[in-house]
Every structure is written in structure tokens, then in C-alpha cells.
Design an enzyme around this catalytic site. Structure first.
Site, PDB file in Angstrom:
ATOM      1  N   GLU A 124       0.844  -0.925  -0.204  1.00  0.00           N
ATOM      2  CA  GLU A 124      -0.103   0.143   0.023  1.00  0.00           C
ATOM      3  C   GLU A 124       0.804   1.244   0.063  1.00  0.00           C
ATOM      4  O   GLU A 124       0.695   2.118   0.648  1.00  0.00           O
ATOM      5  CB  GLU A 124      -0.992  -0.081   1.190  1.00  0.00           C
ATOM      6  N   HIS A 209     -11.685   7.338  14.405  1.00  0.00           N
ATOM      7  CA  HIS A 209     -10.576   7.141  15.268  1.00  0.00           C
ATOM      8  C   HIS A 209      -9.499   8.143  14.998  1.00  0.00           C
ATOM      9  O   HIS A 209      -8.369   8.082  15.645  1.00  0.00           O
ATOM     10  CB  HIS A 209      -9.872   5.685  14.987  1.00  0.00           C
ATOM     11  N   HIS A 242     -14.233   2.970  18.657  1.00  0.00           N
ATOM     12  CA  HIS A 242     -12.706   2.783  18.531  1.00  0.00           C
ATOM     13  C   HIS A 242     -12.066   2.702  20.158  1.00  0.00           C
ATOM     14  O   HIS A 242     -12.375   3.625  20.845  1.00  0.00           O
ATOM     15  CB  HIS A 242     -11.900   3.498  18.000  1.00  0.00           C
TER      16      HIS A 242
HETATM   17  C1  UD1 Z   1      -3.786   3.454  15.023  1.00  0.00           C
HETATM   18  C2  UD1 Z   1      -2.641   4.163  14.032  1.00  0.00           C
HETATM   19  C3  UD1 Z   1      -3.520   4.641  12.902  1.00  0.00           C
HETATM   20  C4  UD1 Z   1      -4.301   3.329  12.224  1.00  0.00           C
HETATM   21  C5  UD1 Z   1      -5.377   3.051  13.447  1.00  0.00           C
HETATM   22  C6  UD1 Z   1      -6.221   1.876  12.772  1.00  0.00           C
HETATM   23  C7  UD1 Z   1      -0.525   5.151  14.766  1.00  0.00           C
HETATM   24  C8  UD1 Z   1      -0.043   6.192  15.395  1.00  0.00           C
HETATM   25  N1  UD1 Z   1      -1.905   5.056  14.725  1.00  0.00           N
HETATM   26  O1  UD1 Z   1      -4.432   4.402  15.560  1.00  0.00           O
HETATM   27  O2  UD1 Z   1      -2.604   4.838  11.887  1.00  0.00           O
HETATM   28  O3  UD1 Z   1      -5.321   4.087  11.375  1.00  0.00           O
HETATM   29  O4  UD1 Z   1      -4.585   2.386  14.471  1.00  0.00           O
HETATM   30  O5  UD1 Z   1      -7.304   1.650  13.984  1.00  0.00           O
HETATM   31  O6  UD1 Z   1      -0.099   4.175  14.264  1.00  0.00           O
HETATM   32  N2  UD1 Z   1      -6.281   0.430  22.130  1.00  0.00           N
HETATM   33  C9  UD1 Z   1      -6.640  -0.533  23.094  1.00  0.00           C
HETATM   34  N3  UD1 Z   1      -6.862  -1.918  22.481  1.00  0.00           N
HETATM   35  C10 UD1 Z   1      -6.318  -1.775  21.095  1.00  0.00           C
HETATM   36  C11 UD1 Z   1      -6.134  -0.867  20.371  1.00  0.00           C
HETATM   37  C12 UD1 Z   1      -6.004   0.305  20.983  1.00  0.00           C
HETATM   38  O7  UD1 Z   1      -6.945  -0.508  24.186  1.00  0.00           O
HETATM   39  O8  UD1 Z   1      -6.628  -3.306  20.737  1.00  0.00           O
HETATM   40  C13 UD1 Z   1      -6.041   1.582  22.832  1.00  0.00           C
HETATM   41  C14 UD1 Z   1      -4.903   1.960  23.813  1.00  0.00           C
HETATM   42  O9  UD1 Z   1      -5.362   2.765  24.819  1.00  0.00           O
HETATM   43  C15 UD1 Z   1      -3.851   2.382  23.032  1.00  0.00           C
HETATM   44  C16 UD1 Z   1      -4.760   3.478  22.190  1.00  0.00           C
HETATM   45  O10 UD1 Z   1      -6.006   2.713  22.075  1.00  0.00           O
HETATM   46  O11 UD1 Z   1      -2.878   3.212  23.686  1.00  0.00           O
HETATM   47  C17 UD1 Z   1      -4.281   4.183  20.861  1.00  0.00           C
HETATM   48  O12 UD1 Z   1      -3.631   3.116  20.079  1.00  0.00           O
HETATM   49  P1  UD1 Z   1      -2.511   3.481  18.921  1.00  0.00           P
HETATM   50  O13 UD1 Z   1      -2.331   2.326  17.975  1.00  0.00           O
HETATM   51  O14 UD1 Z   1      -1.647   4.084  19.356  1.00  0.00           O
HETATM   52  O15 UD1 Z   1      -3.367   4.384  18.095  1.00  0.00           O
HETATM   53  P2  UD1 Z   1      -4.844   4.238  17.187  1.00  0.00           P
HETATM   54  O16 UD1 Z   1      -5.703   5.615  17.363  1.00  0.00           O
HETATM   55  O17 UD1 Z   1      -5.353   2.915  17.619  1.00  0.00           O
HETATM   56  N1  UDP Z   2     -13.261  -2.762  11.038  1.00  0.00           N
HETATM   57  C1  UDP Z   2     -13.645  -4.006  12.027  1.00  0.00           C
HETATM   58  N2  UDP Z   2     -14.507  -3.828  12.789  1.00  0.00           N
HETATM   59  C2  UDP Z   2     -14.866  -2.344  13.186  1.00  0.00           C
HETATM   60  C3  UDP Z   2     -14.364  -1.326  12.665  1.00  0.00           C
HETATM   61  C4  UDP Z   2     -13.578  -1.552  11.342  1.00  0.00           C
HETATM   62  O1  UDP Z   2     -13.185  -5.046  11.663  1.00  0.00           O
HETATM   63  O2  UDP Z   2     -15.757  -2.217  14.323  1.00  0.00           O
HETATM   64  C5  UDP Z   2     -12.218  -3.022   9.953  1.00  0.00           C
HETATM   65  C6  UDP Z   2     -12.685  -2.268   8.650  1.00  0.00           C
HETATM   66  O3  UDP Z   2     -13.552  -3.321   7.906  1.00  0.00           O
HETATM   67  C7  UDP Z   2     -11.564  -2.061   8.072  1.00  0.00           C
HETATM   68  C8  UDP Z   2     -10.476  -1.713   8.903  1.00  0.00           C
HETATM   69  O4  UDP Z   2     -11.088  -2.296  10.130  1.00  0.00           O
HETATM   70  O5  UDP Z   2     -10.930  -3.151   7.218  1.00  0.00           O
HETATM   71  C9  UDP Z   2     -10.280  -0.371   9.097  1.00  0.00           C
HETATM   72  O6  UDP Z   2      -9.683  -0.180  10.182  1.00  0.00           O
HETATM   73  P1  UDP Z   2      -9.443   1.570  10.838  1.00  0.00           P
HETATM   74  O7  UDP Z   2     -10.499   2.243  10.708  1.00  0.00           O
HETATM   75  O8  UDP Z   2      -9.219   1.253  12.501  1.00  0.00           O
HETATM   76  O9  UDP Z   2      -8.063   1.888  10.407  1.00  0.00           O
HETATM   77  P2  UDP Z   2      -7.647   2.598   9.205  1.00  0.00           P
HETATM   78  O10 UDP Z   2      -8.212   1.875   7.910  1.00  0.00           O
HETATM   79  O11 UDP Z   2      -8.360   3.997   9.117  1.00  0.00           O
HETATM   80  O12 UDP Z   2      -6.193   2.756   9.072  1.00  0.00           O
END
Ligand code: UD1
Ligand code: UDP
Length: 379
Positions: A124, A209, A242
Site C-alpha cells: 500500500e 478514530h 474505537h
Molecule cells: C492506530 C494507528 C492509525 C491507524 C489505526 C487503526 C498510529 C500512530 N496510529 O491508531 O494509523 O489508522 O491504529 O485503527 O500508528 N487500544 C486498545 N486496544 C487495542 C487498540 C488500541 O485499548 O486493541 C487503545 C490503547 O489505549 C492505545 C490507544 O487505543 O494506547 C491508541 O492506540 P494507537 O495504536 O496508538 O492509536 P490508534 O488511534 O489506535
Molecule cells: N473494522 C472492523 N471492525 C470495526 C471497525 C472497522 O473490522 O468495528 C475494519 C474495517 O472493515 C477495515 C479496518 O477495520 O478493514 C479499518 O480499520 P481502522 O478504521 O481502524 O483503520 P484505518 O483503515 O483507518 O487505518
């Protein structure tokens, strides 16, 4: 042993939910190939969200780096990731490291590979907004990853053009389509029920998110959704919230008391695909959801000012509404007034791919790692 018969170590690095979804098809395409030894390092940047994806696609991490901390800062996360990935990749001795997208895990994987002198293949590759603040920090992550990578799998011709404009050698760029569409087709083939939702209900699916939407923008998005809710008493709102701690308290405070706004835990991938297929339209700032909605032909209002997925806008499925409550109300009302075409589950003409991206990537990796470099590791 003849060096050309040696199995090549292809090490995948995955940290978050979207990386798990978009990497699983490549692992599945490669793991039975006799020339490849596939290993999966899971950084667990997302500890909870990514695990069910591995189960769904029947893919098992070989190493779990367990880096996630509640409310992790970018600096702490980056630090933990680079150190842990450098150590893990040293042990794996990869011929090639493969990572998808633009998260902090991906930037750290590219950096650690570079420090070890290991070829890095970026899946990607080439998505750009040319705004370092949107998406933040993903734009910086993906620009840096491109300049550390030696092999680039661009999903679209626009992504390929971006890479060429930045001086990436043309012979290292391969246009493959997006592996997220492969994953979507795999899921769309097996209809998974959406528990607890009246099958006849009309609903809007919401996800938010992005870091640049946290705080005041998220409050404005909630205001727009409340207006839409009040204007359309026959419509429900399904919002898998999220787990980023910047999201839930704001959303609950703004919308928690409304009967027709269902704030639920993140859905597993199968039910989420069902929800995307059934929704009247989608409100989202997600990257992957823009691609999936386009393939399904489910209208999506993008809660951002810019998108690196302009193909979704050009083909008429997506429209940018930012965080403007009036635009959310106006455009949402328009989408609710339009007849909803049934979702197309295997639309091979989607601008983001035809569902065969992973097979193309597997073929190119074989050519680069075995045919063109029989004894060495150069990509
Ligand atoms: C991250 C990515 C973003 C991506 C997104 C997909 C970075 C900086 N951000 O954002 O690019 O689009 O994931 O969803 O790489 N948390 C949980 N459980 C989980 C996941 C997250 O509790 O399984 C909570 C935790 O408190 C964690 C916080 O979410 O510290 C933020 O997670 P983080 O991966 O830093 O950022 P996202 O907003 O999830
Ligand atoms: N998705 C999922 N469950 C949810 C929300 C999203 O499985 O409740 C999937 C969605 O189909 C997509 C991916 O998660 O494939 C997108 O993830 P996210 O929006 O967290 O990240 P991004 O694509 O913006 O990096």
C-alpha cells in the site's frame, strides 16, 4: 545445498487491525509456496483489535512483541517498537521484511530493517495527501517508509504516480491493487450475521478514530450525528467505538442517552463487513473503510478535509464532509433520500483492486527473491 533451493525468509510485521486485515491475504498466498518461509511478527500495537482478525483469516503470529500500553504516546510507542523490532528482526535473519500501510509499527519496521541492512517491501505504498497534519502521523510515516523501502507495492495508478514524482526508481514500483479488497472478498463470501440488530432496521454505520479528529472535531461530528438523528426518527445509528481513550468519553457524553444511537464495542471483521453491506450509508474517517465501501458501493461520507483515497470520491461513492455538523446533516439527509442499491460483494471493477493483489505480490516476491537473486538477498 544449491543456493537457489534455499527457502527465503519473508518476515511480515503487523501491529494494528487494518494491517492484520490487509496482510493476511499475502501471508495466505505465500505460506504454502515451497520457496518461502513465512514468519509473522505481531508488535501488538493493537492488542485487542488485531487478534480476532488473525483468527478470522486463520493466520498465527510467530512472535508477539506486546508493545501496547493504554493511552500510549507516539514517542513511547515509537521507542518501544524500534527497539523491539530491531531485536526481533535480528533473530529472524529475514531475506525481506514486508509491512503494510502507514502506522507507527510500519515506520518502525522500515527503520529497523534499514538499520539491519535488510530489504524492506512496502505494501500500500504511495498514498499521499501532501499534508503532514492530515492524516497525522500517517502521512509522515508513509513518506518516510517509501524512502526506506526497496520494493513498493502501489495499490493504484495514482499511488504509483506519487512515488515516481518523489524519485522512487520505477523498476522498484509494482501496481498490484489493494490487498484490503482481497480480504473484503474473502469476508463477503461468508455472510456473518450482525447480532442484535433488527434485520429490517435502516441504519447509518459510524466509525471515528483519526488523531486529528480527537477533541473538538469529534464533538462537532457528534453534533452533526445528533442533528441527523433528530431529523430522521426512522433511522438508527450503529457506532462500534474505537478503543483509543480519546474517543469513547467524548462520544458517550454527546450521544450516550439517545435510544437510536447504539454505541457498541468494535465489531469483529465478519460482522463489520455485514454492517457495511447493510448500512444506508457510512460516516467514517477510516482509510480502509473508504476502500471497502467503494467496492461494496455503499455510500460513505468521509469525516476528513482531505483523503489519500480520491478514487473513492471520483467514482461517486465517497464525499468529504470534514467535521462540519451542517454538512453531515445535509449530505446525510441526501444519502437517506436516495434509493440504496444492493451492496456489490465481489465488484472486481473497484478502483482499489480486483481481489487478486496478494497473488500479484507473491509472484513479484518470488521473482525478486528467487529468480532474480538466486544466491543473494538483494531486492
Ligand atoms: C492506530 C494507528 C492509525 C491507524 C489505526 C487503526 C498510529 C500512530 N496510529 O491508531 O494509523 O489508522 O491504529 O485503527 O500508528 N487500544 C486498545 N486496544 C487495542 C487498540 C488500541 O485499548 O486493541 C487503545 C490503547 O489505549 C492505545 C490507544 O487505543 O494506547 C491508541 O492506540 P494507537 O495504536 O496508538 O492509536 P490508534 O488511534 O489506535
Ligand atoms: N473494522 C472492523 N471492525 C470495526 C471497525 C472497522 O473490522 O468495528 C475494519 C474495517 O472493515 C477495515 C479496518 O477495520 O478493514 C479499518 O480499520 P481502522 O478504521 O481502524 O483503520 P484505518 O483503515 O483507518 O487505518
Amino acid at each position: 545445498m544449491d543456493p537457489s533451493e534455499r527457502r527465503r525468509n519473508v518476515v511480515f510485521v503487523v501491529g494494528t487491525r487494518p494491517e492484520a486485515i490487509k496482510t493476511a491475504p499475502i501471508i495466505r498466498a505465500l505460506r504454502d509456496q515451497p520457496w518461502a518461509r513465512c514468519r509473522l511478527i505481531f508488535t501488538a500495537q493493537h492488542r485487542d483489535l488485531a487478534r480476532p482478525i488473525f483468527d478470522f483469516f486463520d493466520v498465527r503470529p510467530d512472535v508477539d512483541l506486546d508493545v501496547m500500553r493504554p493511552g500510549q504516546s507516539l514517542a513511547d510507542l515509537s521507542n518501544r517498537l524500534v527497539v523491539a523490532l530491531h531485536a526481533a528482526l535480528s533473530r529472524e535473519e529475514p531475506d525481506c521484511v514486508v509491512a503494510q500501510g502507514d502506522t507507527t509499527t510500519v515506520l518502525a519496521a522500515a527503520l529497523a530493517s534499514y538499520m539491519l541492512g535488510t530489504p524492506f517491501a512496502h505494501v500500500e505504498a504511495g498514498l499521499r495527501t501532501y499534508r503532514l497534519d492530515a492524516p497525522y502521523p500517517e502521512e509522515a510515516n508513509r513518506v518516510a517508509a517509501s524512502h526506506l523501502a526497496s520494493l513498493h507495492f502501489a495499490p493504484t495508478s495514482a499511488a504509483r504516480s506519487n512515488l515516481l514524482r518523489e524519485g522512487i526508481p520505477p523498476e522498484s514500483i509494482h501496481m498490484t491493487g489493494n490487498t484490503g479488497i482481497d480480504a473484503l472478498f474473502m469476508a463477503a463470501d461468508r455472510e456473518v450475521p450482525l447480532q442484535g440488530l433488527d434485520p429490517d432496521s435502516r441504519f447509518v454505520l459510524v466509525t471515528v478514530h483519526r488523531r486529528e479528529n480527537l477533541g473538538e472535531p469529534l464533538t462537532r461530528i457528534c453534533e452533526g450525528i445528533r442533528k441527523l438523528h433528530d431529523r430522521h426518527p426512522d433511522v438508527e445509528f450503529l457506532w462500534p467505538v474505537h478503543p483509543n481513550p480519546g474517543v469513547e468519553p467524548v462520544v458517550r457524553a454527546a450521544l450516550g442517552g439517545l435510544d437510536r444511537v447504539r454505541l457498541i464495542s468494535p465489531l469483529e471483521y465478519g460482522p463489520f463487513v455485514t454492517a457495511m453491506k447493510r448500512a444506508a450509508f457510512i460516516l467514517s474517517d477510516s482509510g480502509g473503510v473508504q476502500e471497502e465501501a467503494t467496492a461494496l458501493r455503499t455510500p460513505v461520507l468521509v469525516l476528513r478535509d482531505v483523503s489519500e483515497r480520491e478514487e473513492a470520491v471520483h467514482c461517486g461513492v465517497a464525499k468529504l464532509v470534514g467535521d462540519d455538523p451542517a454538512a453531515i446533516l445535509h449530505e446525510g439527509t441526501r444519502r437517506l433520500a436516495e434509493p440504496r442499491q444492493p451492496a456489490r460483494t465481489t465488484d472486481a471493477t473497484s478502483p482499489f483492486g480486483d481481489g487478486r493483489a496478494a497473488a500479484r505480490i507473491a509472484t513479484i516476491l518470488h521473482r525478486k527473491l528467487v529468480v532474480e537473486a538466486p544466491a543473494a538477498v538483494a531486492v
